[in-house]
Design a protein around this motif. Structure first.
Motif, short mmCIF file in Angstrom:
data_model
loop_
_atom_site.label_atom_id
_atom_site.label_comp_id
_atom_site.label_asym_id
_atom_site.label_seq_id
_atom_site.Cartn_x
_atom_site.Cartn_y
_atom_site.Cartn_z
N THR A 17 -9.32 -32.84 -25.76
CA THR A 17 -10.64 -33.35 -24.94
C THR A 17 -10.81 -34.72 -25.43
OG1 THR A 17 -12.96 -32.75 -24.94
CG2 THR A 17 -12.16 -32.77 -26.97
N ASP A 18 -12.07 -35.26 -24.90
CA ASP A 18 -12.36 -36.92 -25.32
C ASP A 18 -13.51 -37.06 -26.00
OD1 ASP A 18 -14.77 -37.47 -23.42
OD2 ASP A 18 -13.38 -36.12 -22.07
N PHE A 78 -7.88 -32.34 -30.78
CA PHE A 78 -7.26 -33.71 -30.07
C PHE A 78 -8.30 -34.23 -29.20
CE2 PHE A 78 -5.13 -36.69 -27.29
CZ PHE A 78 -4.30 -37.35 -28.33
N ASP A 79 -9.17 -35.28 -29.74
CA ASP A 79 -10.00 -35.71 -28.80
C ASP A 79 -10.00 -37.33 -28.39
OD1 ASP A 79 -10.68 -37.17 -31.09
OD2 ASP A 79 -12.46 -36.26 -31.64
N ALA A 80 -8.76 -37.42 -28.35
CA ALA A 80 -8.36 -39.10 -27.97
C ALA A 80 -8.20 -39.13 -26.46
CB ALA A 80 -7.45 -39.59 -28.94
N SER A 139 -9.01 -34.76 -19.10
CA SER A 139 -8.77 -33.93 -20.40
C SER A 139 -8.02 -32.55 -19.82
CB SER A 139 -9.90 -33.65 -21.13
OG SER A 139 -10.71 -34.58 -21.90
N LEU A 140 -8.40 -32.24 -18.74
CA LEU A 140 -7.79 -31.01 -18.15
C LEU A 140 -6.14 -31.49 -17.87
CD1 LEU A 140 -10.29 -28.92 -16.23
CD2 LEU A 140 -10.06 -29.29 -18.75
N ASP A 141 -5.99 -32.47 -17.22
CA ASP A 141 -4.76 -32.81 -17.01
C ASP A 141 -3.82 -33.22 -17.78
OD1 ASP A 141 -5.62 -32.72 -13.89
OD2 ASP A 141 -4.90 -34.69 -13.68
N THR A 142 -4.24 -33.80 -19.03
CA THR A 142 -3.71 -34.03 -20.38
C THR A 142 -3.16 -32.83 -20.78
OG1 THR A 142 -4.73 -35.94 -20.43
CG2 THR A 142 -3.51 -35.21 -22.38
#
Ligand code: ZN
Length: 386
Positions: A38-39, A65-67, A100-103
């Motif tokens: 996520t972010d 992972f929020d970066a 976030s979803l694409d990552t």
């Protein structure tokens, strides 16, 4: 009828409160060690807390992972893959908007032993196999990324490149409209218009449009056009939020099968070079690309105008009907206060040749456009949009 193929995610959970299904879905995929991708915006908006709570109550030890950042660069994807491997996670949960979803999709694909290098998987069908299971939870109603097999990353400094593979389909998409109520009006407007563009471009796609993608595109466009104003003016209206999320998901399923065209091709350089949010980029070029497409796409645009019951004018040609669709969508964009010109968002007129050059690199998308588009056309469209 032409033969066709249609693919989508195997499991969809939709509705208020369906976030509660997450632990059960993780168990059904025989996974125990999830990583949420996520972010910071999602964390700061308090959206990760209920997800974390649901998972810890189910006894799951969750890695965060929020970066992720908008227009995710390869370095972030590599960091997330390293984090997933270090924590030995066995399932990836994407939470957030399209970035976030694409990552999350790419992290899941490559956080396994013997995976291909990231640089080898760009384009259509280059990813060799499925990676970790994936559950995607959108917090915006726009990208439809939760139901597409596409990831868009930023390569180098400014170029947006797509990875397209059936192995990127999530195992589960979990769509809870309650997660979208906090979206600011400007984001609701831009992401909602992006979803409309997905439906329109899927419906006019030159190669892969089919009876299923057509049906989804029409239903999506009906929902999105009927509810975008309320979703923007009254963000807590759950009926409007639900309709927008449903519309964006249906449009996502449509364009996952009948890919988008020149509106997206001309939108990507605005994101890649100027970091204009994806939805807003699409909203800015939409009317001008549609105007350009009109001579080839008029009968299809006219069908959409009929499906939306847009009031008829005195002239009955398909060109006139198509023009009514373009005008109606532009009217909606004005009503939801989306910026309408590139100059309003700080783009200089001198920038248009570089934008036109960059758009021509989006060959994967341009081939789907109903009308062939040259560099000179792209330049004219950006100039009109400026
Ligand atoms: Zn889009």
């Amino acid at each position: 009828m032409k033969n066709f193929i249609f693919q989508t995610v195997p499991v969809l959970h939709f509705g208020q409160g369906c976030l509660a299904e997450l632990p059960g879905q993780i168990a059904a995929l025989r996974a125990f060690r999830p990583m949420i991708v996520t972010d910071r915006g999602i964390v700061d908006a308090g959206l990760i807390a209920p997800v974390q709570k649901t998972l810890s109550e189910a006894g799951l030890d969750v890695e965060i992972f929020d970066a992720v950042i908008a227009d995710p660069p390869e370095s972030i994807v590599r960091d997330a893959i390293a984090a997933a491997k270090a924590a030995a996670v066995d399932i990836v949960i994407g939470l957030g908007g399209g970035s976030s979803l694409d990552t999350a999709k790419v992290v899941a694909a490559l956080a396994v032993d013997g995976a291909q290098p990231l640089t080898d998987i760009y384009g259509v069908g280059a990813l060799a196999r499925k990676g970790l299971p994936t559950i995607l939870i959108p917090t915006t109603a726009g990208t439809g990324s939760e139901v597409t097999a596409i990831s868009i990353l930023t390569t180098g400094e400014t170029t947006k490149a797509g990875i397209v593979s059936p192995y990127l389909f999530a195992d589960v998409a979990l769509l809870d409209p309650a997660l979208t109520v906090g979206l600011p009006a400007a984001v609701t407007a831009a992401t909602g218009i992006d979803a409309m563009v997905h439906a329109i471009e899927a419906f006019t796609g030159r190669h892969a449009k089919n009876p299923v993608s057509d049906m989804l595109a029409i239903e999506a466009l009906k929902l999105l056009t009927a509810h975008i104003e309320t979703a923007c003016s009254d963000g807590r209206n759950m009926q409007a939020r639900e309709a927008m999320l449903r519309g964006s998901m249906l449009a996502g399923q449509a364009f996952a099968n009948s890919p988008v065209g020149a509106i997206h091709a001309l939108a990507y350089p605005l994101g890649g070079i100027y970091h204009i949010p994806h939805g807003l980029s699409n909203a800015l070029v939409m009317p001008f690309v549609m105007q350009f497409n009109l001579e080839a796409a008029a009968p299809l645009y006219a069908q959409l105008a009929d499906a939306l019951d847009i009031p008829r004018g005195s002239e009955n040609s398909s060109e006139a009907r198509a023009q009514q669709l373009i005008d109606y969508l532009e009217g909606l964009a004005v009503k939801v206060k989306a910026p309408r010109k590139l100059r309003e968002i700080g783009i200089k007129q001198e920038a248009t040749p570089e934008l036109a050059q960059a758009a021509m690199l989006q060959t994967r998308l341009l081939v789907n456009n109903p009308r062939e588009l040259t560099l000179a056309d792209a330049q004219r469209i950006y100039d009109a949009a400026w």
